[in-house]
Write an enzyme that holds these catalytic residues in place. Structure first.
Site, mmCIF file in Angstrom:
data_model
loop_
_atom_site.group_PDB
_atom_site.id
_atom_site.type_symbol
_atom_site.label_atom_id
_atom_site.label_comp_id
_atom_site.label_asym_id
_atom_site.label_seq_id
_atom_site.Cartn_x
_atom_site.Cartn_y
_atom_site.Cartn_z
ATOM 1 N N CYS A 9 52.567 -17.491 -2.404
ATOM 2 C CA CYS A 9 51.238 -17.920 -2.002
ATOM 3 C C CYS A 9 51.326 -19.136 -1.080
ATOM 4 C CB CYS A 9 50.412 -18.264 -3.235
ATOM 5 S SG CYS A 9 48.785 -18.919 -2.823
ATOM 6 N N GLU A 29 22.425 10.206 28.621
ATOM 7 C CA GLU A 29 22.134 9.750 27.256
ATOM 8 C C GLU A 29 23.255 8.847 26.781
ATOM 9 O OE1 GLU A 29 21.644 13.284 24.861
ATOM 10 O OE2 GLU A 29 20.585 14.266 26.504
ATOM 11 N N CYS A 35 49.635 -22.193 -3.240
ATOM 12 C CA CYS A 35 50.130 -22.711 -4.520
ATOM 13 C C CYS A 35 51.562 -22.282 -4.796
ATOM 14 C CB CYS A 35 49.217 -22.267 -5.660
ATOM 15 S SG CYS A 35 49.422 -20.530 -6.069
ATOM 16 N N TYR A 64 19.796 14.452 19.754
ATOM 17 C CA TYR A 64 20.095 14.615 21.171
ATOM 18 C C TYR A 64 19.982 16.034 21.702
ATOM 19 C CZ TYR A 64 24.736 15.449 19.156
ATOM 20 O OH TYR A 64 25.759 15.896 18.402
ATOM 21 N N ASP A 112 28.064 6.573 18.397
ATOM 22 C CA ASP A 112 29.354 6.700 17.732
ATOM 23 C C ASP A 112 29.145 6.802 16.226
ATOM 24 O OD1 ASP A 112 32.038 6.931 17.640
ATOM 25 O OD2 ASP A 112 32.478 4.819 18.005
ATOM 26 N N LYS A 159 26.116 7.851 24.133
ATOM 27 C CA LYS A 159 26.967 8.611 23.210
ATOM 28 C C LYS A 159 27.116 7.784 21.932
ATOM 29 C CE LYS A 159 31.087 11.480 23.122
ATOM 30 N NZ LYS A 159 31.742 11.057 21.898
ATOM 31 N N CYS A 206 47.749 -13.306 -5.202
ATOM 32 C CA CYS A 206 48.305 -14.479 -5.862
ATOM 33 C C CYS A 206 47.786 -14.446 -7.296
ATOM 34 C CB CYS A 206 47.839 -15.757 -5.180
ATOM 35 S SG CYS A 206 48.189 -17.206 -6.185
ATOM 36 N N LYS A 243 33.642 8.398 28.692
ATOM 37 C CA LYS A 243 34.044 7.446 27.647
ATOM 38 C C LYS A 243 34.320 6.078 28.246
ATOM 39 C CE LYS A 243 34.969 10.304 23.999
ATOM 40 N NZ LYS A 243 35.832 10.640 22.901
ATOM 41 N N GLU A 274 0.831 -1.207 0.000
ATOM 42 C CA GLU A 274 0.000 0.000 0.000
ATOM 43 C C GLU A 274 0.866 1.257 0.000
ATOM 44 O OE1 GLU A 274 -3.915 -0.717 2.542
ATOM 45 O OE2 GLU A 274 -2.180 -1.792 3.338
ATOM 46 N N CYS A 325 45.341 -21.983 -8.316
ATOM 47 C CA CYS A 325 45.454 -21.794 -6.868
ATOM 48 C C CYS A 325 44.170 -22.316 -6.202
ATOM 49 C CB CYS A 325 45.660 -20.312 -6.589
ATOM 50 S SG CYS A 325 45.884 -19.942 -4.857
HETATM 51 P P1 AMP Z 1 33.834 14.333 20.939
HETATM 52 O O1 AMP Z 1 33.776 14.174 19.454
HETATM 53 O O2 AMP Z 1 34.506 13.223 21.661
HETATM 54 O O3 AMP Z 1 34.269 15.723 21.363
HETATM 55 O O4 AMP Z 1 32.315 14.208 21.440
HETATM 56 C C1 AMP Z 1 31.368 15.146 21.045
HETATM 57 C C2 AMP Z 1 30.449 14.533 20.047
HETATM 58 O O5 AMP Z 1 29.713 13.471 20.608
HETATM 59 C C3 AMP Z 1 29.399 15.483 19.599
HETATM 60 O O6 AMP Z 1 29.865 16.308 18.579
HETATM 61 C C4 AMP Z 1 28.326 14.557 19.106
HETATM 62 O O7 AMP Z 1 28.519 14.336 17.723
HETATM 63 C C5 AMP Z 1 28.590 13.240 19.783
HETATM 64 N N1 AMP Z 1 27.443 12.751 20.561
HETATM 65 C C6 AMP Z 1 26.963 11.480 20.496
HETATM 66 N N2 AMP Z 1 25.924 11.312 21.300
HETATM 67 C C7 AMP Z 1 25.685 12.482 21.902
HETATM 68 C C8 AMP Z 1 24.719 12.924 22.858
HETATM 69 N N3 AMP Z 1 23.794 12.107 23.363
HETATM 70 N N4 AMP Z 1 24.775 14.226 23.243
HETATM 71 C C9 AMP Z 1 25.729 15.054 22.753
HETATM 72 N N5 AMP Z 1 26.664 14.686 21.866
HETATM 73 C C10 AMP Z 1 26.656 13.422 21.442
HETATM 74 ZN ZN ZN Z 2 47.954 -19.105 -4.911
#
Ligand code: AMP
Ligand code: ZN
Length: 666
Positions: free
Chosen positions: A402, A110, A405, A221, A114, A112, A420, A308, A33, A426
């Site tokens: 290798c 919150e 072979c 965030y 990555d 963090k 290789c 961290k 849909e 091989c």
């Molecule tokens: P850093 O790069 O180690 O200085 O950490 C700062 C970065 O953490 C910020 O620029 C955000 O991109 C990231 N980040 C991830 N999660 C959060 C969060 N919950 N609040 C604020 N920053 C966050």
């Molecule tokens: Zn090989």
């Protein structure tokens, strides 16, 4: 309703369903849909281009190339965060806070995320701009790329300020990351190293259609300048959620530092349960009034702190290095370790990537090495504990030949891996190519698996995939573990594979960089292996999504007489090396639909019905699964099909209903 109103209405509906699906994970309508509505909108937009809108749901697919991103000065500076690594750091931080703030301080905690940070500007409730963090003062305008991400609302729910910025992190969930790598490996490309770099790299892709294909998500965030609408950080997160942004539910409000510590401990232990990577938690003073009192240093807010996590590391002994040969001949060095516990699993092997990496780490046999586990498929070695190094160790001499072979290895200019070159003899390359040929997305040969391929190759019954089609029962029966029944299945599976369509055969050939999609495009465009073999570089790059590199790879494959001979043999065994004459298209009404046909029909034959489905862009599939869009049922639909579709909630349409639906809209 006027056209403008109709368009507005469908757009709003689609925004809502998109939100239900991608943010709430609670779709209210079927994919079918949804696609129907999207198609209607596309038709409207094509017919009435004057109502174009950069935030239309149709823009999610991307389009248009960006050459260089415009530099934009942030409306509000993007600060970084102070880091802390221990409880003591946080206790000290709270003391500093208490010097400025008189009353009790509570915190939001919150995760963090990555990934790569992003600042989104909304004007009039619509996404108007998305800018990368850059140096915090100015960044790149990546709006076109951000629009393709389904969890970013293009239009939000009122009430909202006329203009505001909201900040978040673009991440790549682990499953999506692994999927992307699987495809890369299948195409003979190097896998991406980790989700974070892949996410930030994606933001800078020039082709937003490419970004649209990646399963990226945006976690929000902070709202900048939320003071008029919320009193606390926690409330502003709720507000963002109400507006339609993705804000994970894991955030908590902590009244004391000890509640903060609990949160930290919990996520330090459970971070691996999340579907995406985090590298710590972020603790923010909850009251926005307090935040204002505290203000900023030159680099970061005084009211927030990142905590961290230690990367999960273990230390163990490198016992020896082995070398793997892939189906394209690329050599990968693998560290074999004394088994060690890391993030809940026992690690015995780790990646060393390539010769340069080994040299850079100066890692030696017998060394105590640090092993880390990130989003990577296998853990990696990040360093050597030099204090424990014994005096009699020697630098690793990378292999020159290798391991399988014994051919002299080559390394091309600018490439990280040694190769290789002994493509034909091989063993792991031979086996790897055949395994690829029979794999599920290629020829999908039932009754044949990796182990059997190895068995057949080591017994010299086959040394390329064309040989599969000459296998006889008499050859197979004497083999170990080959009962009469499995021999029958194998032979039957091989014969059945002859009817696999051309595009699959093309993918199965294992031409470097020719993945499933490329194979489909080539098959559709050239229609037969013969015209593909004849194609010039220019003709190849003229095809959708085919660049110089792929074109060169295709040309070099077909200019090899040995490959041509194998292809000719496949042809002589009756494999599909031409595209089936495609049905004359009538509409795209059923595009993206997988349809099952069952029973006996009164107006037309089964084949006619199937043809009709294809002519409207649909695909006929043989068995019912959760991916099935619907079933067209005639009289006497099979009882097991009926039961299955009821169980999976797949809708069933009668012949008349189906015909009237497609006729009505044609
Ligand atoms: P850093 O790069 O180690 O200085 O950490 C700062 C970065 O953490 C910020 O620029 C955000 O991109 C990231 N980040 C991830 N999660 C959060 C969060 N919950 N609040 C604020 N920053 C966050
Ligand atoms: Zn090989």
């Amino acid at each position: 309703m006027t056209i403008a109103e109709q368009i507005k209405q469908i757009r709003e509906e689609l925004h809502r369903h998109n939100y239900n699906y991608y943010v709430l994970d609670r779709p209210e309508i079927s994919d079918f849909e949804f696609d129907q509505k999207l198609k209607r909108l596309i038709e409207f937009e094509v017919t009435y281009p004057e109502y174009d809108d950069p935030n239309s749901p149709t823009k999610r697919v991307g389009g248009g190339l960006t050459s260089g991103f415009e530099t934009i000065v942030h409306r509000n500076r993007m600060y970084s965060l102070d880091n802390s690594y221990s409880k003591q750091d946080l206790i000290d931080w709270e003391k500093r806070l208490q010097k400025v703030v008189e009353s009790d301080i509570s915190y939001t905690c919150e995760l963090k995320y990555d990934g790569a940070s992003i600042s989104l500007t909304y004007e009039d409730g619509k996404l108007s701009r998305a800018v990368t963090r850059g140096d915090g003062v100015q960044g790149d305008d990546v709006t076109a790329n951000i629009r393709t991400m389904h969890s970013v609302p293009l239009q939000i729910q009122p009430p909202f300020p006329d203009i505001f910025d909201i900040r978040g992190e673009i991440i790549l969930p682990l499953i999506g990351f692994q999927k992307m790598n699987k495809i890369r490996l299948a195409n003979g490309e190097e896998p991406y190293r980790n989700p974070r770099n892949t996410a930030s790299g994606s933001l800078k892709l020039q082709d937003s259609r490419e970004v649209a294909k990646r399963p990226l998500e945006c976690m929000l965030y902070s709202i900048v300048g939320a003071q008029t609408l919320a009193n606390t950080q926690f409330e502003s997160l709720e507000l963002a959620r109400k507006w339609g942004f993705k804000v994970p539910e894991h955030n908590i409000l902590a009244r004391t530092l000890s509640e903060v510590f609990e949160f930290i401990e919990h996520w330090d232990h459970h971070r691996n349960d999340l579907p995406y990577e985090i590298d710590g938690v972020v603790i923010k003073v909850n009251s926005l009034k307090h935040q204002e009192q505290l203000g900023y240093t030159s680099k970061s807010p005084r009211w927030a702190m990142a905590y961290k996590f230690q990367a999960e590391q273990a230390i163990t002994i490198l016992e020896h290095i082995s070398y793997q040969v892939g189906r394209t001949g690329a050599i990968t060095p693998v560290a074999n370790l004394s088994p060690v516990e890391l993030a809940g699993t026992t690690v015995k092997r780790a990646s060393l990537h390539n010769a340069d990496q080994i040299a850079k780490l100066d890692v030696r046999i017998g060394d105590a090495v640090f092993v880390e586990k990130g989003g990577e498929i296998i853990p990696k070695i990040v360093g050597v504990d030099m204090a424990q190094r014994k005096s009699d160790t020697l630098k690793v001499e990378y292999i020159t030949h290798c391991p399988e072979c014994h051919s002299l290895l080559l390394r091309h200019e600018g490439e990280a891996h040694h190769y290789c070159p002994n493509v034909d003899q091989c063993p792991p390359q031979i086996i790897g190519r055949i395994e690829h040929f029979i794999s599920r997305k290629a020829m999908d040969i039932e009754g044949l698996g990796g182990e059997t391929v190895t068995l057949l190759v080591t017994n010299q019954l086959i040394d390329n995939y064309a040989d599969l089609y000459t296998l006889t029962k008499a050859q197979l029966l004497p083999l170990e573990r080959m009962a009469a029944k499995s021999v029958d299945n194998l032979i039957e599976g091989i014969i059945k594979s002859k009817s696999q369509p051309f595009q699959r055969v093309l993918f199965a050939l294992g031409i470097r960089f020719v993945g499933e999609t490329v194979a489909q495009n080539l098959a559709k465009h050239f229609k037969s292996i013969d015209s593909l073999i004849q194609a010039s570089q220019e003709e190849l790059v003229a095809v959708d999504d085919i660049g110089e590199r792929i074109a060169e790879s295709v040309r070099s494959f077909f200019s090899d007489s040995k490959q041509l001979e194998i292809v000719n043999r496949l042809k002589s065994y009756g494999l599909q090396l031409e595209a089936q004459e495609a049905a004359v298209p009538i509409s795209t009404l059923l595009q993206g639909c997988n349809i099952v046909v069952s029973g006996v029909f009164k107006n037309l034959s089964r084949d006619q019905l199937k043809l009709l489905i294809e002519q409207h862009g649909g695909k006929v599939v043989s068995s019912i699964s959760s991916k099935t869009s619907f079933v067209v049922a005639g009289e006497n639909m099979g009882p097991s099909k009926l039961e299955k579709s009821q169980k999976l909630g797949v809708s069933i349409k009668s012949e008349d209903q189906f015909l009237s639906e497609i006729n009505a809209e044609v």
